[in-house]
Design a protein around this motif. Sequence first.
Motif, PDB file in Angstrom:
ATOM      1  N   PRO A 103       0.813  -1.223   0.000  1.00  0.00           N
ATOM      2  CA  PRO A 103       0.000   0.000   0.000  1.00  0.00           C
ATOM      3  C   PRO A 103       0.843   1.268   0.000  1.00  0.00           C
ATOM      4  O   PRO A 103       1.257   1.760   1.036  1.00  0.00           O
ATOM      5  N   MET A 104       1.087   1.792  -1.172  1.00  0.00           N
ATOM      6  CA  MET A 104       1.834   3.042  -1.302  1.00  0.00           C
ATOM      7  C   MET A 104       0.865   4.119  -1.790  1.00  0.00           C
ATOM      8  O   MET A 104       0.240   3.952  -2.832  1.00  0.00           O
ATOM      9  N   SER A 105       0.737   5.179  -1.037  1.00  0.00           N
ATOM     10  CA  SER A 105      -0.166   6.264  -1.404  1.00  0.00           C
ATOM     11  C   SER A 105       0.642   7.413  -1.994  1.00  0.00           C
ATOM     12  O   SER A 105       1.325   8.137  -1.274  1.00  0.00           O
ATOM     13  N   HIS A 106       0.604   7.531  -3.304  1.00  0.00           N
ATOM     14  CA  HIS A 106       1.216   8.682  -3.968  1.00  0.00           C
ATOM     15  C   HIS A 106       0.673   8.784  -5.390  1.00  0.00           C
ATOM     16  O   HIS A 106      -0.073   7.930  -5.832  1.00  0.00           O
ATOM     17  N   ASN A 108      -1.575  10.833  -6.673  1.00  0.00           N
ATOM     18  CA  ASN A 108      -3.028  11.006  -6.674  1.00  0.00           C
ATOM     19  C   ASN A 108      -3.808   9.734  -6.366  1.00  0.00           C
ATOM     20  O   ASN A 108      -4.993   9.649  -6.645  1.00  0.00           O
ATOM     21  N   ASN A 109      -3.154   8.731  -5.814  1.00  0.00           N
ATOM     22  CA  ASN A 109      -3.831   7.514  -5.380  1.00  0.00           C
ATOM     23  C   ASN A 109      -3.583   7.363  -3.888  1.00  0.00           C
ATOM     24  O   ASN A 109      -2.451   7.187  -3.456  1.00  0.00           O
ATOM     25  N   THR A 110      -4.651   7.432  -3.119  1.00  0.00           N
ATOM     26  CA  THR A 110      -4.543   7.317  -1.670  1.00  0.00           C
ATOM     27  C   THR A 110      -5.215   6.034  -1.224  1.00  0.00           C
ATOM     28  O   THR A 110      -6.364   5.769  -1.581  1.00  0.00           O
ATOM     29  N   ILE A 111      -4.496   5.237  -0.467  1.00  0.00           N
ATOM     30  CA  ILE A 111      -5.047   4.019   0.081  1.00  0.00           C
ATOM     31  C   ILE A 111      -5.644   4.385   1.445  1.00  0.00           C
ATOM     32  O   ILE A 111      -4.922   4.583   2.415  1.00  0.00           O
ATOM     33  N   VAL A 112      -6.939   4.517   1.496  1.00  0.00           N
ATOM     34  CA  VAL A 112      -7.633   4.961   2.694  1.00  0.00           C
ATOM     35  C   VAL A 112      -7.555   3.881   3.768  1.00  0.00           C
ATOM     36  O   VAL A 112      -7.684   2.689   3.486  1.00  0.00           O
ATOM     37  N   GLY A 113      -7.324   4.300   4.997  1.00  0.00           N
ATOM     38  CA  GLY A 113      -7.281   3.376   6.121  1.00  0.00           C
ATOM     39  C   GLY A 113      -5.908   2.797   6.389  1.00  0.00           C
ATOM     40  O   GLY A 113      -5.717   2.066   7.347  1.00  0.00           O
ATOM     41  N   ASN A 116       0.817   5.734   7.514  1.00  0.00           N
ATOM     42  CA  ASN A 116       2.143   5.913   6.940  1.00  0.00           C
ATOM     43  C   ASN A 116       3.050   4.813   7.502  1.00  0.00           C
ATOM     44  O   ASN A 116       3.690   4.985   8.524  1.00  0.00           O
ATOM     45  N   THR A 117       3.076   3.688   6.841  1.00  0.00           N
ATOM     46  CA  THR A 117       3.792   2.513   7.306  1.00  0.00           C
ATOM     47  C   THR A 117       5.228   2.532   6.804  1.00  0.00           C
ATOM     48  O   THR A 117       5.483   2.876   5.662  1.00  0.00           O
ATOM     49  N   LEU A 122       6.647  -3.040   5.863  1.00  0.00           N
ATOM     50  CA  LEU A 122       6.060  -3.602   4.646  1.00  0.00           C
ATOM     51  C   LEU A 122       6.848  -4.807   4.152  1.00  0.00           C
ATOM     52  O   LEU A 122       6.274  -5.817   3.749  1.00  0.00           O
ATOM     53  N   MET A 123       8.177  -4.725   4.198  1.00  0.00           N
ATOM     54  CA  MET A 123       9.014  -5.849   3.758  1.00  0.00           C
ATOM     55  C   MET A 123       8.774  -7.070   4.644  1.00  0.00           C
ATOM     56  O   MET A 123       8.608  -8.187   4.151  1.00  0.00           O
TER      57      MET A 123
END
Length: 136
Positions: A103-106, A108-113, A116-117, A122-123
């Motif tokens: 889940p990468m939010s950048h 103009n695509n935001t993963i809601v919920g 900032n992990t 994530l790995m």
Amino acid sequence: MKLLVIDAQGGGMGKQLVSAIKKEFPLAEITAVGTNSLATSNMLKAGADHAATGENAVVVGCRRAEVIIGPVGIVIADSMYGEITPRMAEAVGQSEAKKFLLPMSHCNNTIVGVGNTSMGFLMASVIEELIQYFHC
């Protein structure tokens, strides 16, 4: 186990993914596909077994992979500053491979919920999911 790691831009996430996967699964066959040569080169340096660059490499790789791993943008046409073409997103989405999307939010695509992990978290999460998937 045939894994396809897809990344764009500088390939930093892909590089970390390849390295972490090879550490946990040294016999895994990893194909790294970058949307540009820098991303591909960085993943190859991290230990990928095979590497290719560009749209057709993504399409072909998606047909051959058992597992596809990459940022969530690989299923969103025109994401990652336009590096993910509609054909790439379609190939990933239609592939029968198991998909692990980070889940990468950048762009103009935001993963809601999703907070900032950290990349480290994530790995570790991807490796845990792979362990669960391959040991079931």
